[in-house]
Each structure stands twice: as C-alpha cells, then as structure tokens.
Design a protein around this motif. Sequence first.
Motif, PDB file in Angstrom:
ATOM      1  N   PRO A 267       0.824  -1.211   0.000  1.00 29.55           N
ATOM      2  CA  PRO A 267       0.000   0.000   0.000  1.00 29.55           C
ATOM      3  C   PRO A 267       0.859   1.262   0.000  1.00 29.55           C
ATOM      4  O   PRO A 267       0.811   2.070   0.924  1.00 29.55           O
ATOM      5  N   THR A 300       0.241 -10.295  -0.948  1.00 22.69           N
ATOM      6  CA  THR A 300       0.670  -9.062  -0.286  1.00 22.69           C
ATOM      7  C   THR A 300       2.084  -9.235   0.267  1.00 22.69           C
ATOM      8  O   THR A 300       2.563 -10.352   0.487  1.00 22.69           O
ATOM      9  N   GLN A 326       4.666  -1.964  12.407  1.00 20.62           N
ATOM     10  CA  GLN A 326       3.603  -1.541  11.500  1.00 20.62           C
ATOM     11  C   GLN A 326       2.817  -2.738  10.954  1.00 20.62           C
ATOM     12  O   GLN A 326       1.968  -2.583  10.095  1.00 20.62           O
ATOM     13  N   TYR A 341       0.428  -7.227   6.600  1.00 16.35           N
ATOM     14  CA  TYR A 341      -0.219  -5.940   6.860  1.00 16.35           C
ATOM     15  C   TYR A 341      -1.384  -6.150   7.832  1.00 16.35           C
ATOM     16  O   TYR A 341      -2.001  -7.219   7.851  1.00 16.35           O
ATOM     17  N   GLU A 344      -7.066  -4.208   8.629  1.00 16.15           N
ATOM     18  CA  GLU A 344      -7.797  -3.157   7.908  1.00 16.15           C
ATOM     19  C   GLU A 344      -7.168  -2.882   6.536  1.00 16.15           C
ATOM     20  O   GLU A 344      -7.858  -2.751   5.524  1.00 16.15           O
ATOM     21  N   ALA A 345      -5.840  -2.821   6.503  1.00 12.74           N
ATOM     22  CA  ALA A 345      -5.140  -2.581   5.234  1.00 12.74           C
ATOM     23  C   ALA A 345      -5.376  -3.751   4.283  1.00 12.74           C
ATOM     24  O   ALA A 345      -5.605  -3.565   3.083  1.00 12.74           O
ATOM     25  N   MET A 349      -7.207  -3.520   0.559  1.00 13.61           N
ATOM     26  CA  MET A 349      -6.525  -3.919  -0.683  1.00 13.61           C
ATOM     27  C   MET A 349      -7.281  -5.054  -1.372  1.00 13.61           C
ATOM     28  O   MET A 349      -7.449  -5.065  -2.580  1.00 13.61           O
TER      29      MET A 349
END
Length: 370
Positions: A267, A300, A326, A341, A344-345, A349
């Motif tokens: 992202p 991802t 992160q 990730y 939410e991310a 995506m």
Amino acid sequence: MPTTLRTSTDLSTVATRIWTPKRVLITRAAAGLEHTGEIIRRCEAAGVTDIQLLPGDRLTGLRGESERQTYALAKSSLAVVAAPPSALKPQPIPPSADWRIDLARGCPAHCQYCYLAGSLGGPPITRVYANLDDVLAGIGTHAGRGSVTSGTVERGHEGTTFELSCYTDPLGIEHLTGSLSAAINRAGRGEYGDRVQLRFTTKFDDVAGLLDLPHGRRTRARFSVNAAEVANRFEGGTARMPARLAALRAMAEAGYRVGLTIAPIMPVPGWQEAYGELLDDAAAAVAGVDDLDLTVELITHRFTPASRDVLLQWYPGTRLEMDPDQRAEKRSKFGGVKYVYPREAMTGMRQFFDTELARRLPAARILYWT
Ligand code: SF4
C-alpha cells in the motif's frame, strides 16, 4: 551483475534482460551428466568464458572479504550441481499448486524483498540441477495426486499441478540451462499423461525459445508484476514491466495458459492509482488474444524475522518498509512468525482488487489472495 540490455520495436520476441554469469562452477557429481553438456553449450553460446570443473561436490570460492563482496560473487555465478535425494521428492506447495518441482535453487536478480531470502541459506548463488531426469521424475510419480488443485471443485480442471518457480526464476536462467523447455516439452508431448499442468512465474521476458515448443497447453506461464513504482524501485536485474507484459502476450498468443502473479502488493502512497494502471496495462496486453486462459494470484508483502535480517544485510540502504511495529503477526502451524499488513489494510486492498479486476480485467480468474 552483468546484463545485456537490448532495445527492439518487437518486445514480444526479443528479450530486454538477459543475465550472463561471470563464472560457471560445475561440481564433480554434475560433470558427467548429460544435461550438464547442454548447460555448458548454452553458457558458451552466451559468452561465458570462465567455466570451472571443481574437484569435488562442495562449492568453493563463494566468500568475499565482506558480506557485500560475498553477495556480488554469488549473484554473478552459476553453479551446476546434482540435486540431492532430499530435493527430488515433490513437496506440497499451497496455495499455488499440488507439488513443487525444483529445476534450480537461487536467482540472479536483485529484488529487495526477495522471498528466497531467509529460506535458502548461505551465499545467494544460483544452483541449477543437472540430474534433470531425476528432478522431472517426480511429475510422473505424483500425477493424479495432491490436494491443492487435484480433485478440488474450484481448480480440479487444472489437473495435477507442478510449480517450477518456488525456489528460482526458471525463465531468468533458461537461456543457460534449457531445463524449463525440457519440462514443457515432456509435459506437452504427454509423457506424464494429459492431466498434469506445469506452472512457473517469472520477472524476466526472454520467451522466444518457448513460443514454438509443443506445450500442449499443459504449462501456465505467469508473469510476476507490480505497480511500476514498486517494480522500478525494488526489483533490480529484472525485465521492466512493459517487457514482462509483452512477453505475457507473446506466450498467450502462442497458446500457453498464462497468468499474472501480482506480488508483492504494497500500500505505497497512491497505490490505488498505481495498481489500477497496472491492471489497465495488463488488460491492454491481452486484448484480442484468442482462447485466452488468464489467472491472477494476489500476494501481499510479508517478511519473517530471518528474511528481514538477510535482506537488510544484502540491501542495507533499502527503503523497503520492514517494520514489525507496523505489521500484524501471523503464525504458521509450525510456530513460525510472518509479518503481514494489519487486517484493515488487507481488507481495503483485497476489496480493491476484487472490484477492479472484475471491472478492468474481467477475463481474469482469481486463484487466491494471501
Ligand atoms: S526475481 Fe524472484 S527469486 Fe529472483 S530476486 Fe526477485 S523475488 Fe527473488
């Protein structure tokens, strides 16, 4: 890494990125094998002059005076070895395929997120397996078995699938080895029956030698693609994105089943626009191809503590985000940790790709998201 950069108005048949090793090391066990002769012939044709026969099976001379030198020495060398028995038994490789078949281990490119870091120990030399008959025998013994595609509702029509690019980029070294075309030929001619499918993924574009093979539509050629910003920044030594998409088109026009491996998805700022452009470019690349069979795999970015350590040694100045704080932790069933990730991310995506693939590239069938 020395590479040849060529330009051409016809990217569908002329490769833009060809790796030429500085030296080729052949172990004693590999020296007498038939396929080694083919590899030597190809290496000489590629202009390699430093081809060494080693006195034993141990690869020597791989360490430089610093980590940096060791990396450079390894990445500019090709080793020709005999695969040990432990590497010959096909292993399950979900979610891609029923089984993994390794033509080689290691890759000459310089991706700063390389998924091989941390899973292959020692200096990152590319080892190609010269006992090709033994390596490919696993296709015959495992045809009809497996649980990822074989017998499943969603992917059973693919037959028993064999992933050739788990530990290497087989197209990136094909001009030096011929191993990939040998596998495609044998499967295409029906040596393993008509219910097997080979799969490989690549960031290279030298497909000219594959186009006329009797592949019988039993190989799916996938091209690993990314938003231009990610690819340009992090994927050293690989073919640029337009060249990969031109190669995808050439393979599809030659009747191969094809695919996009969109990986690793990140992202980055403006990612919706960047990945939207990628999907538009991919749609333009396959427009009008007859009998198109196109799949998409969505992966991802993730890393492990071990891969992070190795990558930071190899690429100390990298701008790749690998900050555990992160990320969310994901535990494998064997207790290993991966950093992915946060939920939410991931959801954002995934929704984007579901929606935009349906809208921009409706011909593509999504195989999995991870
Ligand atoms: S092309 Fe694939 S295997 Fe090769 S360096 Fe890049 S990520 Fe690693």
